[in-house]
Scaffold this motif. Structure first.
Motif, PDB file in Angstrom:
ATOM      1  N   HIS A 188       0.823  -1.206   0.000  1.00 35.89           N
ATOM      2  CA  HIS A 188       0.000   0.000   0.000  1.00 35.89           C
ATOM      3  C   HIS A 188       0.863   1.264   0.000  1.00 35.89           C
ATOM      4  O   HIS A 188       1.973   1.288   0.533  1.00 35.89           O
ATOM      5  N   LYS A 189       0.303   2.311  -0.591  1.00 31.93           N
ATOM      6  CA  LYS A 189       1.025   3.582  -0.661  1.00 31.93           C
ATOM      7  C   LYS A 189       0.622   4.490   0.492  1.00 31.93           C
ATOM      8  O   LYS A 189      -0.516   4.471   0.946  1.00 31.93           O
ATOM      9  N   MET A 190       1.595   5.314   0.902  1.00 35.38           N
ATOM     10  CA  MET A 190       1.397   6.191   2.047  1.00 35.38           C
ATOM     11  C   MET A 190       1.347   7.647   1.623  1.00 35.38           C
ATOM     12  O   MET A 190       1.956   8.051   0.621  1.00 35.38           O
ATOM     13  N   LEU A 191       0.633   8.429   2.398  1.00 42.69           N
ATOM     14  CA  LEU A 191       0.626   9.883   2.256  1.00 42.69           C
ATOM     15  C   LEU A 191       1.511  10.433   3.371  1.00 42.69           C
ATOM     16  O   LEU A 191       1.234  10.199   4.551  1.00 42.69           O
ATOM     17  N   LEU A 192       2.574  11.152   3.020  1.00 45.77           N
ATOM     18  CA  LEU A 192       3.594  11.508   4.004  1.00 45.77           C
ATOM     19  C   LEU A 192       3.894  13.004   4.026  1.00 45.77           C
ATOM     20  O   LEU A 192       3.831  13.672   2.996  1.00 45.77           O
ATOM     21  N   SER A 193       4.262  13.472   5.200  1.00 49.21           N
ATOM     22  CA  SER A 193       4.838  14.814   5.299  1.00 49.21           C
ATOM     23  C   SER A 193       6.287  14.744   4.833  1.00 49.21           C
ATOM     24  O   SER A 193       6.873  13.658   4.722  1.00 49.21           O
ATOM     25  N   ASN A 194       6.858  15.911   4.547  1.00 50.81           N
ATOM     26  CA  ASN A 194       8.262  15.942   4.118  1.00 50.81           C
ATOM     27  C   ASN A 194       9.182  15.349   5.180  1.00 50.81           C
ATOM     28  O   ASN A 194      10.178  14.693   4.862  1.00 50.81           O
ATOM     29  N   TYR A 195       8.841  15.597   6.445  1.00 52.26           N
ATOM     30  CA  TYR A 195       9.686  15.098   7.536  1.00 52.26           C
ATOM     31  C   TYR A 195       9.768  13.575   7.493  1.00 52.26           C
ATOM     32  O   TYR A 195      10.868  12.991   7.535  1.00 52.26           O
ATOM     33  N   TYR A 196       8.613  12.907   7.421  1.00 51.72           N
ATOM     34  CA  TYR A 196       8.626  11.447   7.431  1.00 51.72           C
ATOM     35  C   TYR A 196       9.065  10.869   6.089  1.00 51.72           C
ATOM     36  O   TYR A 196       9.598   9.754   6.035  1.00 51.72           O
ATOM     37  N   HIS A 197       8.868  11.616   5.026  1.00 54.94           N
ATOM     38  CA  HIS A 197       9.379  11.161   3.728  1.00 54.94           C
ATOM     39  C   HIS A 197      10.901  11.102   3.752  1.00 54.94           C
ATOM     40  O   HIS A 197      11.519  10.136   3.260  1.00 54.94           O
ATOM     41  N   LYS A 198      11.519  12.128   4.333  1.00 50.15           N
ATOM     42  CA  LYS A 198      12.984  12.146   4.437  1.00 50.15           C
ATOM     43  C   LYS A 198      13.480  11.116   5.456  1.00 50.15           C
ATOM     44  O   LYS A 198      14.507  10.472   5.255  1.00 50.15           O
ATOM     45  N   LYS A 199      12.739  10.989   6.556  1.00 45.72           N
ATOM     46  CA  LYS A 199      13.142  10.039   7.595  1.00 45.72           C
ATOM     47  C   LYS A 199      12.997   8.607   7.113  1.00 45.72           C
ATOM     48  O   LYS A 199      13.824   7.739   7.434  1.00 45.72           O
ATOM     49  N   GLY A 200      11.937   8.335   6.361  1.00 50.04           N
ATOM     50  CA  GLY A 200      11.776   7.021   5.749  1.00 50.04           C
ATOM     51  C   GLY A 200      11.164   5.952   6.629  1.00 50.04           C
ATOM     52  O   GLY A 200      10.964   4.811   6.183  1.00 50.04           O
ATOM     53  N   HIS A 201      10.855   6.271   7.885  1.00 46.30           N
ATOM     54  CA  HIS A 201      10.271   5.272   8.774  1.00 46.30           C
ATOM     55  C   HIS A 201       9.618   5.950   9.966  1.00 46.30           C
ATOM     56  O   HIS A 201       9.787   7.149  10.188  1.00 46.30           O
ATOM     57  N   ILE A 202       8.888   5.134  10.730  1.00 51.23           N
ATOM     58  CA  ILE A 202       8.321   5.607  11.983  1.00 51.23           C
ATOM     59  C   ILE A 202       8.497   4.504  13.021  1.00 51.23           C
ATOM     60  O   ILE A 202       8.404   3.307  12.693  1.00 51.23           O
ATOM     61  N   VAL A 203       8.793   4.883  14.248  1.00 50.62           N
ATOM     62  CA  VAL A 203       8.955   3.912  15.335  1.00 50.62           C
ATOM     63  C   VAL A 203       7.581   3.626  15.931  1.00 50.62           C
ATOM     64  O   VAL A 203       6.838   4.545  16.293  1.00 50.62           O
ATOM     65  N   LEU A 204       7.242   2.342  16.025  1.00 45.98           N
ATOM     66  CA  LEU A 204       5.939   1.948  16.551  1.00 45.98           C
ATOM     67  C   LEU A 204       6.005   1.731  18.065  1.00 45.98           C
ATOM     68  O   LEU A 204       7.085   1.715  18.660  1.00 45.98           O
ATOM     69  N   SER A 205       4.839   1.563  18.675  1.00 46.99           N
ATOM     70  CA  SER A 205       4.753   1.478  20.136  1.00 46.99           C
ATOM     71  C   SER A 205       5.470   0.260  20.705  1.00 46.99           C
ATOM     72  O   SER A 205       5.846   0.252  21.878  1.00 46.99           O
ATOM     73  N   ASP A 206       5.663  -0.784  19.891  1.00 46.84           N
ATOM     74  CA  ASP A 206       6.392  -1.973  20.348  1.00 46.84           C
ATOM     75  C   ASP A 206       7.879  -1.882  20.025  1.00 46.84           C
ATOM     76  O   ASP A 206       8.594  -2.887  20.087  1.00 46.84           O
TER      77      ASP A 206
END
Length: 296
Positions: A188-206
């Motif tokens: 699936h494709k994501m809609l991202l802000s520039n910050y997360y597009h550059k970062k390339g990932h997100i840390v999840l709660s686990d």
């Protein structure tokens, strides 16, 4: 004679290098300011000034005393300003910087109710670029908490704890493969802000890392991002605080509700000084109260 009057006289003489100019600034006679310095030197048991026929200079003891005298005067001025503000109606311009997302969804409802209570205050809300660090040009900077930001020029206070979750339009979910777990998101494709597009990932709660392998729209404009999500262009990681309207109307729905980002915080940063203007303190307190009400 008192310490404050003597300290003010001493600092002005240090500034102008002249008894006469310092006396004129205080609107007193040269003999009066001379008596203040004599009193101060007797109290200290030190010679603070080196006097010649042409100029006045600080002695070694005077150089050591000067920053302490300036601090004493500044502290008194802050106390005086604070006591005067308590007895008057808050007024003036409050300069706030925030990202478009925070400004539109978090701040505007609180700004409206705040100004109805304090009509003599004017709020100037400026756009903060996502990822930009707090500056000293604003009275308040409202942004996410930065672990790496440790500026002695700023103080800060937490406004809100939040987690980002996945949302999508029902039309998107109908047109694409079923999402039962995190692994299903790979296609699936994501809609991202520039910050997360550059970062390339997100840390999840686990503490796991979710990588943004595919995206088809990148923007820091919240309205555009929400429009793209409602049109079914992709999935969106966002705090539910930003999309109350869309959730109520059903134009966006949760996807994998158990999947959450690690805990995040929204902070208010402001210049680090001994005295915080009353309009700044009032707005922070009002915003905290409004956000707490929304969370209950």
């Amino acid at each position: 004679m008192d310490w404050l009057s003597a300290a003010k006289s001493f600092t002005l003489i240090a500034q102008y290098g002249s008894f006469t100019q310092a006396a004129e600034k205080l609107n007193i006679s040269s003999s009066a300011i001379s008596k203040r310095i004599d009193w101060l030197e007797k109290q200290m048991g030190l010679s603070l000034l080196i006097r010649t026929t042409r100029q006045v200079k600080l002695s070694e003891a005077g150089h050591l005393l000067l920053p302490k005298a300036q601090a004493l005067i500044a502290q008194f001025d802050h106390i005086l300003e604070h006591s005067q503000e308590v007895n008057k109606t808050p007024s003036g311009t409050l300069k706030i910087a925030a990202t478009l997302a925070v400004g539109n969804s978090i701040l505007m409802p609180s700004i409206q109710t705040f100004l109805s209570q304090y009509p003599d205050i004017t709020i100037q809300l400026n756009v903060l670029a996502p990822g930009a660090l707090p500056d000293l040009h604003h009275d308040l900077v409202i942004t996410r908490h930065y672990d790496e930001f440790d500026s002695v020029a700023h103080k800060g206070t937490c406004l809100l704890d939040y987690q980002m979750k996945l949302f999508a339009a029902p039309s998107y979910l109908r047109r694409h493969s079923v999402i039962n777990n995190v692994n299903d998101l790979a296609g699936h494709k994501m809609l991202l802000s520039n910050y997360y597009h550059k970062k390339g990932h997100i840390v999840l709660s686990d503490d796991s890392i979710f990588t943004f392998d595919h995206c088809n729209f990148v923007s820091d404009h919240l309205d555009a991002m929400l429009e793209a999500a409602e049109q079914g262009m992709g999935l969106m990681f966002i705090s539910a605080s930003y999309i109350h309207k869309q959730l109520h109307e059903g134009t966006l729905v949760p996807v994998l509700p158990q999947v959450k980002s690690a805990n995040k915080q929204l902070w208010a940063y402001y210049p680090n000084s001994a005295f915080i203007p009353i309009k700044t303190r009032l707005f922070i307190d009002h915003l905290k109260q409004q956000l707490a009400t929304q969370q209950t």
